[in-house]
Design a protein around this motif. Structure first.
Motif, PDB file in Angstrom:
ATOM      1  N   GLN A  31     -13.190   3.315  -9.654  1.00 52.80           N
ATOM      2  CA  GLN A  31     -14.312   2.839 -10.466  1.00 52.80           C
ATOM      3  C   GLN A  31     -13.961   1.560 -11.219  1.00 52.80           C
ATOM      4  O   GLN A  31     -14.773   0.639 -11.303  1.00 52.80           O
ATOM      5  N   VAL A  32     -12.755   1.509 -11.750  1.00 57.62           N
ATOM      6  CA  VAL A  32     -12.307   0.314 -12.470  1.00 57.62           C
ATOM      7  C   VAL A  32     -12.183  -0.860 -11.499  1.00 57.62           C
ATOM      8  O   VAL A  32     -12.610  -1.981 -11.803  1.00 57.62           O
ATOM      9  N   TYR A  33     -11.631  -0.611 -10.319  1.00 62.04           N
ATOM     10  CA  TYR A  33     -11.505  -1.648  -9.286  1.00 62.04           C
ATOM     11  C   TYR A  33     -12.876  -2.228  -8.957  1.00 62.04           C
ATOM     12  O   TYR A  33     -13.055  -3.448  -8.911  1.00 62.04           O
ATOM     13  N   THR A  34     -13.858  -1.359  -8.749  1.00 58.68           N
ATOM     14  CA  THR A  34     -15.214  -1.800  -8.400  1.00 58.68           C
ATOM     15  C   THR A  34     -15.823  -2.620  -9.529  1.00 58.68           C
ATOM     16  O   THR A  34     -16.423  -3.678  -9.283  1.00 58.68           O
ATOM     17  N   ALA A  35     -15.666  -2.181 -10.764  1.00 59.82           N
ATOM     18  CA  ALA A  35     -16.223  -2.903 -11.906  1.00 59.82           C
ATOM     19  C   ALA A  35     -15.598  -4.292 -12.031  1.00 59.82           C
ATOM     20  O   ALA A  35     -16.300  -5.282 -12.284  1.00 59.82           O
ATOM     21  N   LEU A  36     -14.278  -4.384 -11.857  1.00 59.80           N
ATOM     22  CA  LEU A  36     -13.606  -5.685 -11.932  1.00 59.80           C
ATOM     23  C   LEU A  36     -14.099  -6.607 -10.822  1.00 59.80           C
ATOM     24  O   LEU A  36     -14.362  -7.794 -11.050  1.00 59.80           O
ATOM     25  N   LYS A  37     -14.225  -6.063  -9.627  1.00 63.41           N
ATOM     26  CA  LYS A  37     -14.704  -6.842  -8.471  1.00 63.41           C
ATOM     27  C   LYS A  37     -16.129  -7.347  -8.725  1.00 63.41           C
ATOM     28  O   LYS A  37     -16.432  -8.513  -8.458  1.00 63.41           O
ATOM     29  N   GLN A  38     -16.995  -6.475  -9.235  1.00 62.37           N
ATOM     30  CA  GLN A  38     -18.378  -6.846  -9.510  1.00 62.37           C
ATOM     31  C   GLN A  38     -18.479  -7.981 -10.522  1.00 62.37           C
ATOM     32  O   GLN A  38     -19.386  -8.806 -10.445  1.00 62.37           O
ATOM     33  N   LYS A  39     -17.566  -8.031 -11.461  1.00 61.26           N
ATOM     34  CA  LYS A  39     -17.581  -9.077 -12.481  1.00 61.26           C
ATOM     35  C   LYS A  39     -16.846 -10.348 -12.045  1.00 61.26           C
ATOM     36  O   LYS A  39     -16.758 -11.309 -12.793  1.00 61.26           O
TER      37      LYS A  39
END
Length: 90
Positions: A31-39
């Motif tokens: 989830q953290v990986y996805t959030a960082l990627k999205q930003k």
């Protein structure tokens, strides 16, 4: 008072056992990986910065990623990463 360890203490292997509470580390990392990627951040660099420093500013607050990652101790994250890496080797 300072406690000094004898040389004998360094000849035995200590057991390290992490206890798991709450969501699995693998789920939180994803989830953290996805959030960082999205930003638009490089998730690997940001996670390494967090793991080395312990400073949560390396993790975006987008999608509650900063709150999520702080639910785990850094050793739990490292354990998950090492386990995942070594499992892929075999």
């Amino acid at each position: 008072m300072v406690s000094v360890l004898s040389n004998e203490s360094f000849e035995e292997t200590m057991m390290f056992k992490a206890k798991q509470e709450g969501p699995p580390a693998q789920e939180i990392l994803a989830q953290v990986y996805t959030a960082l990627k999205q930003k638009g951040y490089d998730p690997i660099n940001q996670l390494v910065g967090y793991l080395l420093s312990g400073d949560p500013v390396y993790i975006t607050s987008h999608n509650n990623a900063r709150t999520l990652i702080r639910r785990l101790e850094r050793y739990e994250l490292l354990e998950e990463l090492v386990k995942s890496y070594l499992t892929q080797l075999s």
